[in-house]
Scaffold this active site. Structure first.
Site, short mmCIF file in Angstrom:
data_model
loop_
_atom_site.label_atom_id
_atom_site.label_comp_id
_atom_site.label_asym_id
_atom_site.label_seq_id
_atom_site.Cartn_x
_atom_site.Cartn_y
_atom_site.Cartn_z
CG HIS A 10 8.66 12.24 -2.52
ND1 HIS A 10 7.40 12.25 -3.05
CD2 HIS A 10 8.72 11.20 -1.68
CE1 HIS A 10 6.72 11.24 -2.55
NE2 HIS A 10 7.49 10.58 -1.71
NE ARG A 61 8.31 8.05 -3.79
CZ ARG A 61 8.70 6.79 -3.80
NH1 ARG A 61 9.27 6.27 -4.87
NH2 ARG A 61 8.49 6.01 -2.75
CD GLU A 88 8.07 5.83 2.24
OE1 GLU A 88 8.72 5.68 3.29
OE2 GLU A 88 7.19 6.69 2.11
CG HIS A 158 11.18 8.35 0.22
ND1 HIS A 158 10.57 8.29 -1.02
CD2 HIS A 158 12.51 8.31 -0.01
CE1 HIS A 158 11.51 8.21 -1.96
NE2 HIS A 158 12.70 8.20 -1.37
O1 LIG Z 1 5.11 4.67 -0.15
C1 LIG Z 1 4.02 5.29 -0.16
O2 LIG Z 1 2.96 4.77 -0.56
C2 LIG Z 1 3.97 6.72 0.31
O3 LIG Z 1 5.13 7.37 -0.02
C3 LIG Z 1 3.78 6.83 1.80
O4 LIG Z 1 2.68 6.11 2.07
P1 LIG Z 1 1.87 6.16 3.45
O5 LIG Z 1 1.33 7.53 3.63
O6 LIG Z 1 0.83 5.12 3.23
O7 LIG Z 1 2.84 5.76 4.54
#
Ligand SMILES: O=C(O)[C@H](O)COP(=O)(O)O
Length: 206
Positions: A10, A61, A88, A158
């Site tokens: 996203h 998102r 995610e 994600h």
């Molecule tokens: O969920 C989150 O915070 C981001 O989409 C991905 O986070 P990260 O880069 O800390 O894995």
């Protein structure tokens, strides 16, 4: 040669901008995130890609990103499947915390292990392995059959749900996956062989 699989993280979310762990929380896209998603769609449209079906998560998102891409390629009404299997990674107790505050509290190394290691879950959340344990079966049973029929499939999801998918698709080791970083709104085009292995990969960076 078989079909085509397009993966896209996203566009920038409001919590990406605020540097907060997000996971299953549901912030929308920022203005930049909307632009990134539209630009991703324009790049795919320039390739004259047409999709047979689209998959996204249950989070706004990813859904908004998916819709911007479909609008850009002239397929606004394409069949789109939303499933939480593509959500995610669940960041557990880190969800909603500032990433720099977390580094100050637990240390840079520990936070990096939680964010990028294969099998160490953040407190109360999912490791990448846990995430893959829901993403990969969903891909195998639901998405891959379309690709193997020669179709062109969009998956808008994600950072970590896609890292776990890419790990399996490309046969990456647990050490190699640590270095996989996905930029927001950058499509990756995989062409698959008939035996489901990767024939080619192209990253459509801006
Ligand atoms: O969920 C989150 O915070 C981001 O989409 C991905 O986070 P990260 O880069 O800390 O894995």
């Amino acid at each position: 040669m078989s079909g085509t699989l397009v993966l896209v993280r996203h566009g920038q979310s409001e919590w990406n901008l605020k540097n907060l762990f997000t996971g299953w929380r549901d912030p929308s896209l920022t203005e930049l995130g909307h632009s990134e998603a539209k630009a991703a769609g324009a790049r795919l449209a320039a390739r004259e890609l047409k999709f047979d079906i689209a998959y996204t998560s249950t989070l706004s998102r990813a859904q908004l990103t998916c819709q911007h891409i479909l609008d850009a390629v002239g397929q606004s009404d394409l069949d789109t499947v939303r499933d939480e299997a593509l959500n995610e990674r669940d960041y557990g107790e880190l969800s909603g915390l500032n990433k720099d505050d977390a580094r100050a509290k637990w240390g840079e190394d520990q936070v990096h292990v939680w964010r990028r290691s294969y099998d160490v879950p953040p407190p109360g959340g999912e490791s990448l392995r846990d995430t893959g344990a829901r993403v990969w079966p969903y891909y195998m049973h639901t998405i891959q059959p379309h690709v193997l029929r020669g179709e062109t499939v969009l998956v808008a999801a994600h950072g970590n749900s896609l890292r776990s998918l890419i790990m399996a698709l490309e046969g990456l080791s647990r050490e190699e996956v640590i270095n996989v970083e996905l930029a927001t709104g950058v499509p990756i085009i995989y062409r698959l062989n008939a035996d489901s292995t990767v024939a080619s990969k192209e990253v459509l960076a801006g």
